[in-house]
Design an enzyme around this catalytic site. Structure first.
Site, PDB file in Angstrom:
ATOM      1  N   LYS A  12       1.572  -3.190   6.524  1.00 56.41           N
ATOM      2  CA  LYS A  12       1.146  -4.218   5.546  1.00 56.41           C
ATOM      3  C   LYS A  12       1.748  -5.573   5.880  1.00 56.41           C
ATOM      4  O   LYS A  12       2.773  -5.680   6.570  1.00 56.41           O
ATOM      5  CB  LYS A  12       1.551  -3.816   4.119  1.00 56.41           C
ATOM      6  CG  LYS A  12       3.056  -3.616   3.872  1.00 56.41           C
ATOM      7  CD  LYS A  12       3.833  -4.870   3.563  1.00 56.41           C
ATOM      8  CE  LYS A  12       5.329  -4.621   3.362  1.00 56.41           C
ATOM      9  NZ  LYS A  12       6.177  -5.807   3.365  1.00 56.41           N
ATOM     10  N   ASP A 137       7.133  -0.327  -2.322  1.00 55.42           N
ATOM     11  CA  ASP A 137       5.935  -0.603  -1.507  1.00 55.42           C
ATOM     12  C   ASP A 137       5.118   0.651  -1.211  1.00 55.42           C
ATOM     13  O   ASP A 137       4.034   0.560  -0.629  1.00 55.42           O
ATOM     14  CB  ASP A 137       6.336  -1.231  -0.162  1.00 55.42           C
ATOM     15  CG  ASP A 137       6.815  -2.665  -0.306  1.00 55.42           C
ATOM     16  OD1 ASP A 137       6.587  -3.259  -1.379  1.00 55.42           O
ATOM     17  OD2 ASP A 137       7.407  -3.185   0.656  1.00 55.42           O
TER      18      ASP A 137
END
Ligand code: ATP
Length: 286
Positions: A12, A137
């Site tokens: 990401k 996350d």
């Protein structure tokens, strides 16, 4: 039922990262736009009678319970109370300790693989809750795409995935612990807050030029990357910023040909440079 499953787990980038406060338990609250990219670790998980084994190739990471992938498997078996085990083989391509969410992606991938192997024991929402216990996350890495992320990072709202653009990522500096980086932020008198809502609006309108205008992170101030910025901007980057708490820096290119030129120019000066594109998902079964 399958005896082994392979999952691809995407890295990401943070297109925007703002810190909005600090909770009494010490966690920072954030407002971020997160984006999956097409750089992934490959995770093969096979069913075993009991216990968890883990082997890794491609990058140096712990092969024991310190590995987030191992912890994800342990949590899966603890909560499901399933009598079984897992042999996990990780092929790492996501650079480690780079702000690219590699450990979180692997944890998410293991949860997805085990759930598939053991009869979809958990509903999607339950799996996301387990993911949140492993790290802020991890829920994003499970679902992925483009998401507005709030709370401590685990409250997600989907956005349209960016189209017709590319990123160039440079892992230049050495990782400093995420905790230390947040402590440094706390010591600043004032934060340069990103324009996250403007970025969300631009993404919803599919306006890449405006999106680039509003990408930034509160961590940008804590890293020196003027040389990288100059090369990126000379080659058409619409934004240059830090991902996560660093050290990786990336450029956002509304024109994919420009991104290729930037990758070539940066590769003359830095070792870890790569070109990537937005992905519309986090983990998927191969
Ligand atoms: P964070 O911002 O959460 O610290 P990051 O995205 O910057 O993470 P990671 O690649 O996840 O970086 O690595 C952070 C640390 O986690 C490293 O010190 C690494 O040894 C450890 N780690 C544990 N499990 C893994 C894993 N499966 N892949 C990568 N690193 C892992």
């Amino acid at each position: 039922m399958a005896e082994s499953v392979t999952v691809l787990a995407n890295a990401k980038l943070n297109l925007s990262l703002d810190v909005t406060g600090k909770r009494p338990d010490g966690y920072h609250t954030v407002e971020m736009v997160m984006q999956s990219i097409d750089v992934c670790d490959q995770i093969n998980v096979a069913k075993t009678d009991d216990g968890i084994t883990l082997s890794c190739s491609g990058e140096e990471v712990p092969e024991n319970e310190q590995n987030l992938a191992y912890r994800a498997a342990a949590l899966f078996f603890e909560r499901s109370e399933i009598d079984g085990g897992a042999a996990i083989k990780l092929k790492k391509k996501i650079p480690v300790a780079a702000g690219l969410g590699g450990g979180s992606a692997d944890a998410a991938g293991v949860l997805l693989a085990l759930n598939e192997l053991y009869g979809n024991h958990f509903e999607d929402e339950e799996l996301e809750e387990l993911a949140a216990e492993l790290g802020a996350d991890v829920p994003f890495c499970l679902v992925g795409g483009t998401q507005l992320s709030e709370g401590i990072g685990s409250i997600l709202s989907p956005l349209p995935t960016l189209q017709n653009c590319a990123f160039v990522v440079v892992k230049a500096g050495d990782k400093r612990s995420t905790g230390d980086m947040y402590a440094k932020l706390d010591s600043l008198e004032e934060l340069d807050h990103p324009y996250t809502q403007d970025l969300v609006d631009a993404i919803c309108e599919g306006d890449n030029i405006d999106a680039g205008r509003y990408m930034s992170s509160v961590f940008d101030k804590l890293w020196e990357f003027e040389d990288i910025r100059e090369i990126m901007e000379d080659n058409g980057a619409a934004a240059v910023l830090v991902t996560g708490s660093g050290p990786s820096v990336f450029g956002f290119f509304p024109d994919e040909d420009n991104a290729k030129d930037a990758e070539n120019a940066l590769s003359d000066h830095y070792n870890n440079v790569f070109l990537c594109e937005p992905a519309d998902h986090g983990c998927e079964i191969d």
